[in-house]
Design a protein around this motif. Sequence first.
Motif, PDB file in Angstrom:
ATOM      1  N   LEU A 175       5.647 -14.347   1.478  1.00  0.00           N
ATOM      2  CA  LEU A 175       5.425 -12.950   1.130  1.00  0.00           C
ATOM      3  C   LEU A 175       6.395 -12.110   1.941  1.00  0.00           C
ATOM      4  CD1 LEU A 175       3.687 -10.714  -0.248  1.00  0.00           C
ATOM      5  CD2 LEU A 175       2.221 -10.801   1.753  1.00  0.00           C
ATOM      6  N   ARG A 176       7.132 -11.264   1.259  1.00  0.00           N
ATOM      7  CA  ARG A 176       8.067 -10.355   1.929  1.00  0.00           C
ATOM      8  C   ARG A 176       7.699  -8.932   1.519  1.00  0.00           C
ATOM      9  NH1 ARG A 176      12.495 -10.855   4.711  1.00  0.00           N
ATOM     10  NH2 ARG A 176      12.702 -13.036   4.164  1.00  0.00           N
ATOM     11  N   ILE A 177       7.504  -8.100   2.528  1.00  0.00           N
ATOM     12  CA  ILE A 177       7.181  -6.686   2.324  1.00  0.00           C
ATOM     13  C   ILE A 177       8.322  -5.878   2.915  1.00  0.00           C
ATOM     14  CG2 ILE A 177       5.549  -4.835   2.812  1.00  0.00           C
ATOM     15  CD1 ILE A 177       3.509  -7.096   3.564  1.00  0.00           C
ATOM     16  N   THR A 178       8.905  -5.016   2.127  1.00  0.00           N
ATOM     17  CA  THR A 178       9.902  -4.086   2.659  1.00  0.00           C
ATOM     18  C   THR A 178       9.420  -2.678   2.356  1.00  0.00           C
ATOM     19  OG1 THR A 178      11.234  -4.150   0.647  1.00  0.00           O
ATOM     20  CG2 THR A 178      11.843  -5.669   2.397  1.00  0.00           C
ATOM     21  N   GLY A 179       9.678  -1.784   3.271  1.00  0.00           N
ATOM     22  CA  GLY A 179       9.230  -0.416   3.097  1.00  0.00           C
ATOM     23  C   GLY A 179       9.786   0.483   4.175  1.00  0.00           C
ATOM     24  N   SER A 180       9.182   1.650   4.269  1.00  0.00           N
ATOM     25  CA  SER A 180       9.640   2.652   5.234  1.00  0.00           C
ATOM     26  C   SER A 180       8.448   3.367   5.839  1.00  0.00           C
ATOM     27  CB  SER A 180      10.549   3.675   4.544  1.00  0.00           C
ATOM     28  OG  SER A 180      11.661   3.037   3.967  1.00  0.00           O
TER      29      SER A 180
END
Length: 131
Positions: free
Chosen positions: A63-68
């Motif tokens: 699982l990869r989560i990218t955000g800000s």
Amino acid sequence: LTDKLNSIAKDMPEGAWIGSLQYSDKFFPKSARGITAAEESGFYSEEDPRAVSKPEFSWQRDLRITGSVFIERSQEGMSQATKFLDKLKQDEVFMKGFKSCKLTDLKKSLKGAYEVTDYSIAAGSKGETAQ
């Protein structure tokens, strides 16, 4: 997967959002030998030369989560992203099936006129075995 998504929403700090989420759940046979119908029914004993051993499988969940994160006090953005990671690592529901969870990227960037902190979190199982 629904439980993990609920955990992410619960653990996400104020001012954070997700830009993308990638999930994979793959099974790989460890042996090329198959299971016969007779073996599945238990007809052959283990000593019988016609018996075929059950193959082992391994799986890999990623699982990869990218955000800000946007916080008016921009110096706290990195702290919020790190707190998000810490909450996920402590969340038993989220970590079920994962061996690791780590921050793979953390940097500041501009979104329009605002300074934000971009993050990337990776969780994975790396080859657990099932029979």
